[in-house]
Design a protein around this motif. Structure first.
Motif, PDB file in Angstrom:
ATOM      1  N   VAL A  17       0.865  -1.173   0.000  1.00  0.00           N
ATOM      2  CA  VAL A  17       0.000   0.000   0.000  1.00  0.00           C
ATOM      3  C   VAL A  17       0.907   1.230   0.000  1.00  0.00           C
ATOM      4  O   VAL A  17       1.540   1.535   1.017  1.00  0.00           O
ATOM      5  N   LEU A  29     -12.237  -7.163   1.461  1.00  0.00           N
ATOM      6  CA  LEU A  29     -11.430  -5.989   1.167  1.00  0.00           C
ATOM      7  C   LEU A  29     -12.251  -5.171   0.196  1.00  0.00           C
ATOM      8  O   LEU A  29     -12.523  -5.607  -0.923  1.00  0.00           O
ATOM      9  N   SER A  30     -12.694  -4.002   0.628  1.00  0.00           N
ATOM     10  CA  SER A  30     -13.504  -3.136  -0.212  1.00  0.00           C
ATOM     11  C   SER A  30     -12.698  -1.884  -0.527  1.00  0.00           C
ATOM     12  O   SER A  30     -12.117  -1.272   0.371  1.00  0.00           O
ATOM     13  N   ILE A  31     -12.680  -1.514  -1.802  1.00  0.00           N
ATOM     14  CA  ILE A  31     -11.936  -0.353  -2.259  1.00  0.00           C
ATOM     15  C   ILE A  31     -12.927   0.579  -2.927  1.00  0.00           C
ATOM     16  O   ILE A  31     -13.737   0.154  -3.753  1.00  0.00           O
ATOM     17  N   SER A  37     -21.031   2.069  -0.795  1.00  0.00           N
ATOM     18  CA  SER A  37     -20.898   0.930  -1.694  1.00  0.00           C
ATOM     19  C   SER A  37     -22.267   0.279  -1.795  1.00  0.00           C
ATOM     20  O   SER A  37     -22.951   0.104  -0.784  1.00  0.00           O
ATOM     21  N   ASP A  55      -9.956   4.817  -1.084  1.00  0.00           N
ATOM     22  CA  ASP A  55     -10.037   4.404   0.317  1.00  0.00           C
ATOM     23  C   ASP A  55     -10.307   2.904   0.342  1.00  0.00           C
ATOM     24  O   ASP A  55     -10.887   2.360  -0.591  1.00  0.00           O
ATOM     25  N   TYR A  56      -9.874   2.260   1.435  1.00  0.00           N
ATOM     26  CA  TYR A  56     -10.153   0.831   1.561  1.00  0.00           C
ATOM     27  C   TYR A  56     -10.610   0.488   2.965  1.00  0.00           C
ATOM     28  O   TYR A  56     -10.321   1.189   3.922  1.00  0.00           O
ATOM     29  N   LEU A  58     -10.782  -3.142   5.232  1.00  0.00           N
ATOM     30  CA  LEU A  58     -10.405  -4.551   5.301  1.00  0.00           C
ATOM     31  C   LEU A  58     -11.029  -5.150   6.556  1.00  0.00           C
ATOM     32  O   LEU A  58     -10.856  -4.618   7.647  1.00  0.00           O
ATOM     33  N   ARG A  87      -8.962   0.554   8.064  1.00  0.00           N
ATOM     34  CA  ARG A  87      -9.238   1.495   6.987  1.00  0.00           C
ATOM     35  C   ARG A  87      -7.941   2.158   6.564  1.00  0.00           C
ATOM     36  O   ARG A  87      -7.022   2.298   7.352  1.00  0.00           O
ATOM     37  N   ARG A  89      -6.019   4.723   3.055  1.00  0.00           N
ATOM     38  CA  ARG A  89      -6.099   5.418   1.770  1.00  0.00           C
ATOM     39  C   ARG A  89      -4.841   5.080   0.985  1.00  0.00           C
ATOM     40  O   ARG A  89      -3.801   4.804   1.565  1.00  0.00           O
TER      41      ARG A  89
END
Length: 134
Positions: A17, A29-31, A37, A55-56, A58, A87, A89
């Motif tokens: 990252v 894992l959402s980006i 979302s 941003d993510y 996890l 979280r 970035r």
């Protein structure tokens, strides 16, 4: 609900990252580029569309009941929060997973387990998308 009835897959991830090497175990894992979302899930409440970062979020492995409780809160519009998630970035992220990645882009299927994709690289391209408003 169907997802919660099945055993959730757990991925062992090696990630970079913005040059920082990370090892994580995750079920999600959402980006994203914005705070929501799927229209209702406020996964990245501090995300800004024009800041030059993705941003993510996890989520590590949790019990089905804890996940169900968190999903219920997220569907009601509340922020997904707590010490159980991570979280961040980034401008550049690489991911290597020990299992095949499953992903969607804007709600549309993109990667399925049968694609056998285990490596992914994501880069922010600032100002690459021109948006016109009437």
């Amino acid at each position: 609900v169907q997802t919660l009835m099945r055993r959730l897959p757990t991925a062992h991830l090696r990630m970079s990252v913005d040059g920082q090497q990370l090892a994580r175990t995750a079920t999600l894992l959402s980006i994203g580029n914005g705070p929501r979302s799927g229209g209702k899930f406020q996964l990245m409440p501090d995300a800004t569309l024009d800041d030059g970062y993705f941003d993510y979020l996890l989520a590590p492995p949790v019990s089905r009941w804890k996940l169900l409780w968190k999903v219920r809160h997220a569907l009601s519009g509340q922020k997904v929060e707590g010490d159980w998630i991570e979280r961040g970035r980034f401008r550049q992220m690489t991911i290597h997973s020990d299992i095949a990645l499953v992903a969607h882009v804007d709600g549309e299927p993109w990667l399925s387990a049968t694609d056998e994709v285990r490596d992914l690289s994501i880069d922010v391209l600032p100002l690459a998308l021109r948006v016109l408003c009437p």
